[in-house]
Structures are given as C-alpha cells and as structure tokens.
Enzyme design. Structure first.
Site, short mmCIF file in Angstrom:
data_model
loop_
_atom_site.label_atom_id
_atom_site.label_comp_id
_atom_site.label_asym_id
_atom_site.label_seq_id
_atom_site.Cartn_x
_atom_site.Cartn_y
_atom_site.Cartn_z
N ASP A 69 -1.28 9.68 -26.12
CA ASP A 69 -1.62 11.10 -25.94
C ASP A 69 -2.14 11.71 -27.25
O ASP A 69 -2.75 12.77 -27.26
CB ASP A 69 -0.37 11.88 -25.49
CG ASP A 69 -0.59 12.61 -24.17
OD1 ASP A 69 -1.74 12.60 -23.67
OD2 ASP A 69 0.38 13.20 -23.66
N LYS A 124 -1.69 10.74 -12.77
CA LYS A 124 -1.85 9.75 -13.84
C LYS A 124 -1.50 8.35 -13.33
O LYS A 124 -2.19 7.37 -13.62
CB LYS A 124 -0.95 10.12 -15.04
CG LYS A 124 -1.51 11.29 -15.83
CD LYS A 124 -0.54 11.86 -16.85
CE LYS A 124 -1.16 13.13 -17.45
NZ LYS A 124 -0.23 13.91 -18.27
N GLN A 130 5.49 13.87 -20.57
CA GLN A 130 4.83 14.99 -19.89
C GLN A 130 5.39 16.31 -20.44
O GLN A 130 6.59 16.53 -20.43
CB GLN A 130 5.07 14.87 -18.37
CG GLN A 130 4.35 15.91 -17.55
CD GLN A 130 2.82 15.78 -17.63
OE1 GLN A 130 2.28 14.68 -17.56
NE2 GLN A 130 2.14 16.90 -17.78
#
Ligand code: NAP
Length: 296
Positions: A121, A54, A98
């Site tokens: 997200d 990422k 994450q």
C-alpha cells in the site's frame, strides 16, 4: 468539443491482463504464487465492500488472497502480532491493513510493523521517505493509478502545470511528489487555500481529491485542461456515487476527463495488484527461486 472520457475500467482491464501474464510466468519459472494478506478490523460496511473487491481482483489475476477479520475491539498489539506472523510467511508478498482502523488502535504503530518489502500500500514511513527522494519501494496505489491512466492516454507530465486539489497523506501529497519526480510544476491546494479557482485555472493537468461533491466547476478550469477526478462521494439516500468535479459542465471545456465511477477507482485496486506481483517477483529474485535471464 466535449472532452475525451478516460475509461478507467478499460485501462484497468488491460493492466490486469498484463499482470495475469506476469503471474503465470512467475508460477511457471519458480512455482511461486503471489500472495496478498488483507487485515480488516471492525464492521465498517464500506471497508467490507473494499476488501471483497480487492479479493475478487486478486482472484482475477491469479494472486492468492488471505483475509483476516478482526473484531472492532482488537488492540494495537494483536494487530502487530498478526502482521509480524505474516511478515515471516513465504507465501505472503503483500500485507495490507484496511483503513480506517478502530479508534483505540495506533495506526502508525500498525503500519510501521509491516515489513517494508511487503508494504504494497506504500504507507510505511520508509516508503513515504523513499517517495520524497523519488525511490519508493512501492508507490501508493491511488496516485500510481492516476499516473498510469495519464501514461495510457499518452498524456505527458514533464514541464506541465499540474494542480492537485487535496493534500492528504494517501492521495494529494504523494501524487504531488510523484508529479514533481515526473518533472511537472506542481501546486497543491487544500481546504485553507484562498481563492481555489485562481490555482485551478492555471492547471494544464488538474487532479481533484478533496471529497467535496461538485467542488470544481467549468469556470474553474482552463480550456483544454486534463481533469482527473479522484473523489468518491456517496449520494445520501442512494447507492449512487459522484466525484468532486461537475462532470457535465467541465466535460464541455476540458480535453480529457475521468468519470466517477469508472475512472480512477478501478486503477487503485489494479495498482495494488501490480505492487503485489512486483513484490513476489522481487522476493523470488532475492531467494534465488527466479534467476535473472542472461538477456535481462
Ligand atoms: P481526506 O483525507 O479527507 O483529504 C481531503 C483533502 O482535501 C484535504 O487535504 C483537505 O484539505 C482538502 N479539501 C477539503 N475540502 C476542500 C476544499 N473545499 N477546497 C480545497 N481542498 C479541500 O481525503 P482523501 O482520503 O485524500 O480522499 C479524497 C477523495 O478521494 C475522497 O472523496 C475519497 O473518497 C476519494 N478517494 C478515492 C480513491 C479512489 O480510488 N478513486 C482513493 C482514495 C480516496 P485540508 O488538508 O486543509 O483539510
């Protein structure tokens, strides 16, 4: 005739070029550089690889990334405090945690502490609710990536029979909702679905996200179907990954198919970049750093 193989790397590359141009334009007009903060708790090797990828992708399009490595013993309160600090920073436009988190951490509490306007997200409950009514602040990245792949290939979804195998909160369910908002007729299957094949054979567009290697075989697919394989399964004892679809068999019957790797995977990270750039643009519009052009 064998199916056309959808090249996720090539499509992701094109989208990233467009994003790099948006980042340049934003910097020229407002002086603002989009920023993404990534929080990683613990030492799960796969998570470390995902975070590195990422960050690398951010650098490729000109997004600044800020990485926070927290110990496996981190508490919910420590994570929430870190996120609150990031919520208040002007140079951070996206905050990503994450997953998975260590078992002692309250995942929901952590995700709910991200400011909705920075939830790139798309996992905050406000965002999930927005998705139900067709107005997400940010669409979740993997389903968004699937739709982007279809759009780039010129594959329409309105009125089509879409079957999604897998009903998780991060892929199957949001994808089903997004397909419905695109006017598809959607069936969602899961591990307790009886006779999976009777559903998959109905699909004009079949998306498989179950995490079961080789789950979908050629007999389960109608001739000419579009088959999107979201699955990523590590082959034990090797560094190879395979999807949920028997690629070689299904390829002979489908009209389009995505490979693993090189299909949906590169799109997921790309859509995270897209949400972050969009967030930075919105933030500049809110603060007045970017004026809406008179012709817009
Ligand atoms: P997950 O949370 O484990 O959910 C799996 C879903 O598949 C569940 O709804 C489960 O049903 C269903 N399922 C399991 N076995 C099945 C079977 N035999 N028949 C029908 N349905 C079955 O997984 P996930 O996070 O959604 O991920 C799914 C796969 O996509 C994994 O391989 C993951 O690595 C991959 N993935 C890829 C990307 C990408 O960027 N390409 C992103 C995210 C995930 P129940 O609900 O009944 O348990």
């Amino acid at each position: 005739m064998a199916a056309r193989v959808i090249d996720g790397n090539a499509i992701a590359g094109r989208v990233r070029e467009e994003l790099a141009a948006r980042v340049r334009r934003l910097r020229e007009r407002s002086g603002v550089v989009p920023g993404l903060a990534v929080l990683l708790a613990g030492d799960d090797p796969a998570s470390h690889v995902y975070v590195r990828n990422k960050q690398r992708a951010c650098a490729q399009v000109g997004i600044a990334s800020f990485r926070y490595d927290l110990p496996a013993t981190v508490t919910t309160a420590e994570l929430v405090d870190t996120i609150h600090a990031l919520n208040g920073r002007d140079d951070v436009h996206g905050v990503l945690v994450q997953l998975p988190l260590p078992p002692q951490v309250g995942m929901r509490q952590v995700l709910e502490s991200i400011e909705v306007a920075k939830d790139v997200d798309g996992f905050h409950l406000y965002n999930v609710g927005g998705l139900v009514v067709g107005e997400p602040v940010f669409p979740p990245c993997t389903p968004y990536g699937v739709l982007e792949l279809l759009a780039h290939e010129g594959i329409g979804i309105a009125g089509r029979n879409v079957v999604v195998v897998g009903a998780s909160n991060i892929v199957g369910k949001p994808l089903g909702l997004m397909m419905m908002h695109g006017d598809a007729t959607v069936s969602i299957c899961h591990a307790k679905t009886r006779d999976l094949a009777q559903f998959t054979r109905l699909a004009e567009i079949l998306v498989v996200a179950a995490g079961v290697p080789g789950l979908v075989t050629a007999e389960m697919v109608q001739t000419g179907a579009v088959v999107i394989d979201v699955g990523i399964n590590r082959v034990p004892g090797s560094s190879r990954v395979v999807g949920d679809v028997d690629f070689d068999g299904v390829r002979q019957k489908a009209s389009y198919i995505t490979p693993v790797p090189g299909g949906v995977g590169p799109m997921t990270v790309t859509m995270l970049l897209k949400n972050t750039v969009t967030s930075a643009e919105r933030s500049c519009l809110r603060s007045g750093a970017l004026k809406v052009p008179r012709w817009a």
